[in-house]
Design a protein around this motif. Structure first.
Motif, PDB file in Angstrom:
ATOM      1  N   CYS A   1       0.493  -6.740  -8.383  1.00  0.00           N
ATOM      2  CA  CYS A   1      -0.448  -5.749  -7.849  1.00  0.00           C
ATOM      3  C   CYS A   1      -0.158  -5.438  -6.385  1.00  0.00           C
ATOM      4  O   CYS A   1      -0.195  -4.273  -5.967  1.00  0.00           O
ATOM      5  CB  CYS A   1      -1.878  -6.259  -8.006  1.00  0.00           C
ATOM      6  SG  CYS A   1      -2.499  -6.224  -9.711  1.00  0.00           S
ATOM      7  N   ARG A   2       0.140  -6.438  -5.621  1.00  0.00           N
ATOM      8  CA  ARG A   2       0.381  -6.211  -4.198  1.00  0.00           C
ATOM      9  C   ARG A   2       1.688  -5.473  -3.956  1.00  0.00           C
ATOM     10  O   ARG A   2       1.804  -4.716  -3.000  1.00  0.00           O
ATOM     11  CB  ARG A   2       0.355  -7.547  -3.455  1.00  0.00           C
ATOM     12  CG  ARG A   2      -1.062  -8.107  -3.398  1.00  0.00           C
ATOM     13  CD  ARG A   2      -1.168  -9.461  -2.778  1.00  0.00           C
ATOM     14  NE  ARG A   2      -2.564  -9.835  -2.637  1.00  0.00           N
ATOM     15  CZ  ARG A   2      -2.995 -11.013  -2.229  1.00  0.00           C
ATOM     16  NH1 ARG A   2      -2.113 -11.942  -1.912  1.00  0.00           N
ATOM     17  NH2 ARG A   2      -4.281 -11.274  -2.127  1.00  0.00           N
ATOM     18  N   CYS A   3       2.660  -5.660  -4.830  1.00  0.00           N
ATOM     19  CA  CYS A   3       3.931  -4.941  -4.686  1.00  0.00           C
ATOM     20  C   CYS A   3       3.789  -3.469  -5.030  1.00  0.00           C
ATOM     21  O   CYS A   3       4.516  -2.622  -4.483  1.00  0.00           O
ATOM     22  CB  CYS A   3       4.995  -5.587  -5.569  1.00  0.00           C
ATOM     23  SG  CYS A   3       5.589  -7.188  -4.969  1.00  0.00           S
ATOM     24  N   ILE A   4       2.883  -3.136  -5.938  1.00  0.00           N
ATOM     25  CA  ILE A   4       2.695  -1.731  -6.315  1.00  0.00           C
ATOM     26  C   ILE A   4       1.420  -1.165  -5.691  1.00  0.00           C
ATOM     27  O   ILE A   4       0.913  -0.123  -6.119  1.00  0.00           O
ATOM     28  CB  ILE A   4       2.669  -1.559  -7.845  1.00  0.00           C
ATOM     29  CG1 ILE A   4       1.524  -2.335  -8.465  1.00  0.00           C
ATOM     30  CG2 ILE A   4       4.002  -1.994  -8.443  1.00  0.00           C
ATOM     31  CD1 ILE A   4       1.407  -2.132  -9.976  1.00  0.00           C
ATOM     32  N   HIS A   5       0.903  -1.867  -4.663  1.00  0.00           N
ATOM     33  CA  HIS A   5      -0.216  -1.375  -3.847  1.00  0.00           C
ATOM     34  C   HIS A   5      -1.491  -1.176  -4.674  1.00  0.00           C
ATOM     35  O   HIS A   5      -2.148  -0.137  -4.604  1.00  0.00           O
ATOM     36  CB  HIS A   5       0.172  -0.071  -3.149  1.00  0.00           C
ATOM     37  CG  HIS A   5       1.437  -0.176  -2.347  1.00  0.00           C
ATOM     38  ND1 HIS A   5       1.498  -0.815  -1.128  1.00  0.00           N
ATOM     39  CD2 HIS A   5       2.704   0.237  -2.618  1.00  0.00           C
ATOM     40  CE1 HIS A   5       2.734  -0.775  -0.665  1.00  0.00           C
ATOM     41  NE2 HIS A   5       3.484  -0.144  -1.553  1.00  0.00           N
TER      42      HIS A   5
END
Length: 401
Positions: free
Chosen positions: A196-200
């Protein structure tokens, strides 16, 4: 390194004691080999009869052994716990072992200049001492609150202390302590968070639990989340997580560290100790998600299925995580150009709304005012071995400590 350790000899009195016995399954002899000589068709020999009799007796002994091993715990006050849980004692009986682990994993994100340090670490007593530590032991009567944690969470799964709001939210919704959630399910949580954090995308407990279901056992043991049908976003970290059950130690919360683990109402932000009733549910319906979560879900559903959890967890240490993420997607069957375009559109959307707050920096957490309740699982009756209907949804004890 900041001195975060306290002697186990100074630990407070335990609320429950153990007889100190280790309960293991009985060992059995090897399978009886058949005769080297071929027998005539339709002819039953005394040797075959003897072999079948031995196999039948061994089968009955194995069933009895399993009932003894997986029955209620014999630790007074913990009869609601599976006996296997209380049969393991910690291998961390020396604080130097914990020091080496923390130095190796670099898992503490507190301010190192804070004095005293917000948490302390205590080694555990095995069954050679009175009042030994078991992972489900309730320490709520101690001078300082504490919780147990497994070393594999810090070493293999890159879990950080203090927990972020997403992690504490999942534990709170499932009503489980950190060591009550199975490491394979912890791996799913960590992989989802890093994805989730990598794809914002802002990870949320219900958005994560949308891809899983929970069916706790009647006697409390490690809770495993099951992937739901076509909602299998991530694959398994490992088919069977080995040798984790004795790798726990105790984390104590000092007065100046309570702000990381307790809310303004002085209630813990997640269950510190094992509970009698982890929350069961079948599926999270889309109608239960917020508008923002449904929008993020559409993006997640456009990604390849069964992404490698281990690779996603390792992204946190990669300096070129964007390229690595695209490589993970492509290796899972996605078209590289489509993934590039999908991520570019997402980055543009995030810039328009001012970004997504997903930092893992230690900060003062707050209890989210989220009153959404997971739907109770349906009671499904299936036929057992002898054709009798069996209730597959266990009846749970009232919520305990």
């Amino acid at each position: 390194m900041v001195n975060t350790f306290e002697s186990s000899s100074a630990s407070s009195s335990r609320s429950s004691s153990s007889e100190g016995a280790s309960f293991g399954s009985s060992s059995f002899s090897s399978v009886v080999r058949s005769s080297d000589h071929a027998e005539r068709p339709n002819e039953t020999t005394s040797e075959e009869t003897s072999t079948s009799g031995v196999a039948e007796v061994q089968g009955k002994l194995k069933r009895v052994s399993n009932r003894q091993r997986y029955g209620p715990s014999e630790v007074p006050g913990y009869e609601w716990v599976n006996r296997e849980v209380t049969s393991y004692y910690s291998r961390y009986q020396d604080t130097s072992m914990i020091t080496n682990l923390l130095d190796y994993t670099n898992c503490l994100t507190f301010n190192a200049k804070e004095n005293p340090y917000p948490i302390g670490i205590r080694s555990c007593r095995n069954n050679a001492f009175p009042n030994p530590d078991t992972v489900c032991l309730d320490q709520s009567g101690a001078k300082m609150e504490s919780f147990y944690i497994y070393d594999c969470l810090l070493r293999d799964l890159k879990v950080k202390l203090p927990f972020d709001e997403f992690t504490m939210g999942v534990l709170r919704v499932l009503n489980v302590a950190p060591t009550q959630l199975h490491p394979n399910s912890w791996a799913q949580l960590q992989g989802f968070k890093h994805l989730c954090r990598c794809i914002h995308i802002r990870p949320s407990p219900l958005l994560f639990l949308y891809f899983y279901s929970s069916r706790p056992s009647i006697l409390a043991k490690w809770l495993s989340l099951s992937r739901v049908g076509e909602r299998q976003l991530l694959d398994s970290f490992t088919s069977s997580y080995k040798n984790f059950k004795a790798g726990f130690f105790r984390v104590t919360i000092r007065p100046n560290g309570r702000r990381f683990f307790f809310g303004e109402d002085n209630r813990s932000l997640f269950p510190l100790y094992w509970t009698r009733a982890p929350r069961p549910y079948d599926v999270v319906p889309k109608s239960l998600l917020s508008a923002e979560e449904r929008k993020d879900l559409k993006l997640l559903l456009r990604l390849p299925r069964r992404l490698p959890t281990r690779s996603l967890i390792n992204l946190v240490e990669s300096p070129l995580w964007e390229n690595d993420l695209i490589g993970i997607m492509v290796s899972s069957g996605a078209d590289e150009l489509n993934i590039h375009n999908l991520l570019a559109v997402r980055v543009k959307q995030v810039k328009q709304v001012g970004g997504v707050g997903t930092s893992n920096v230690a900060r003062t957490p707050q209890r989210e005012q989220d009153n959404r309740e997971l739907p109770s699982p349906e009671r499904k009756k299936k036929k057992g071995r002898k054709g009798k209907e069996v209730d597959r949804c266990p009846r749970h004890h009232p919520i305990g400590p």
